[in-house]
Design a protein around this motif. Structure first.
Motif, PDB file in Angstrom:
ATOM      1  N   GLU A  12     -41.502 -47.815   1.480  1.00 45.93           N
ATOM      2  CA  GLU A  12     -42.765 -46.562   2.964  1.00 45.93           C
ATOM      3  C   GLU A  12     -41.754 -46.901   4.129  1.00 45.93           C
ATOM      4  N   PHE A  16     -44.761 -50.937   1.241  1.00 49.59           N
ATOM      5  CA  PHE A  16     -44.227 -50.343   0.334  1.00 49.59           C
ATOM      6  C   PHE A  16     -45.914 -49.226  -0.166  1.00 49.59           C
ATOM      7  N   GLU A  17     -45.109 -48.095  -0.575  1.00 51.88           N
ATOM      8  CA  GLU A  17     -46.619 -46.957  -1.259  1.00 51.88           C
ATOM      9  C   GLU A  17     -47.553 -47.930  -2.338  1.00 51.88           C
ATOM     10  N   GLU A  29     -42.328 -49.549 -10.224  1.00 48.57           N
ATOM     11  CA  GLU A  29     -41.277 -49.384 -10.010  1.00 48.57           C
ATOM     12  C   GLU A  29     -42.511 -49.606  -8.713  1.00 48.57           C
ATOM     13  N   LEU A  30     -41.785 -49.638  -6.827  1.00 52.07           N
ATOM     14  CA  LEU A  30     -42.137 -49.984  -5.824  1.00 52.07           C
ATOM     15  C   LEU A  30     -41.087 -48.787  -5.095  1.00 52.07           C
ATOM     16  N   THR A  31     -41.587 -48.197  -4.649  1.00 52.94           N
ATOM     17  CA  THR A  31     -40.976 -47.272  -3.763  1.00 52.94           C
ATOM     18  C   THR A  31     -41.527 -47.691  -1.674  1.00 52.94           C
ATOM     19  N   GLY A  91     -38.021 -44.031   0.775  1.00 54.30           N
ATOM     20  CA  GLY A  91     -38.075 -43.259   0.461  1.00 54.30           C
ATOM     21  C   GLY A  91     -36.965 -44.372  -0.951  1.00 54.30           C
ATOM     22  N   SER A  92     -36.564 -45.248  -0.970  1.00 53.43           N
ATOM     23  CA  SER A  92     -36.196 -46.530  -1.207  1.00 53.43           C
ATOM     24  C   SER A  92     -36.759 -46.469  -3.155  1.00 53.43           C
ATOM     25  N   VAL A  93     -36.472 -46.563  -3.904  1.00 53.42           N
ATOM     26  CA  VAL A  93     -37.328 -46.818  -5.100  1.00 53.42           C
ATOM     27  C   VAL A  93     -36.328 -48.225  -6.044  1.00 53.42           C
TER      28      VAL A  93
END
Length: 186
Positions: free
Chosen positions: A67, A80-81, A63-65, A33-35
């Protein structure tokens, strides 16, 4: 912005990437969940990746979130999402992962600094001779390096070790150095 990692090579075919960690707190920074705010290195073209659709080039997202992440031989293997195949993962190689430094608490150890605290500080010798300013910090395997924007133009690398950098005076806006002869001539 504080650089906390850099994306390395793809791992497998499902979009996983290796991440070179550039923080002392990887378990805090790299959680699901870290962005992360991305920065493409200056020496690389944005949009150098595969086609996102016919006639449309892939562009590195702002930005990358995260997973998920697992640790293997000192590196993170991250998902990453929205990154689901090796080609897209390859397009992210070299991208810096950053967090907003405004919300960070200063390190507890007085001999420890965040990169953003050092950028822009004057670099001077013990006798007051000014050499330039800190442009950025490079995190090399052997030691961190101060990238010095030299007063007369150009750059130089200064090993960020106590023998060469005995004092960091954040309040005074300076880094005191004891340079070996000829270091800035390299």
């Amino acid at each position: 912005m504080l650089v906390v990692g850099q994306i390395g090579k793809p791992h497998g075919i499902r979009g996983e990437v290796s991440v070179v960690v550039r923080t002392d707190e990887p378990e805090e920074r790299f959680t699901a969940g870290s962005v992360f705010i991305t920065e493409v290195p200056r020496d690389r073209r944005v949009g150098a990746g595969p086609a996102a659709a016919p006639g449309v080039r892939f562009e590195v997202p702002k930005e990358l979130t995260l997973e998920s992440i697992r640790w293997h031989q000192g590196r993170g293997i991250a998902v990453f999402e929205g990154i689901s195949d090796r080609n897209v993962a390859e397009a992210l190689r070299g991208v810096y992962l950053q967090v907003d430094s405004a919300g960070l608490t200063p390190p507890e150890d007085p001999e420890e600094f965040h990169d953003h605290q050092l950028i822009g500080l004057r670099v001077e010798s013990r006798d007051g001779t000014e050499h330039g300013t800190v442009q950025r910090i490079e995190h090399a395997p052997a030691s961190d390096l101060i990238v010095l924007a030299k007063k007369g133009g150009g750059t130089a690398l200064i090993p960020f070790v106590t023998a060469i950098v005995p004092t960091v005076d954040l309040a005074g806006g300076r880094v005191i150095v004891d340079l070996p002869e000829g270091l800035l001539d390299l």
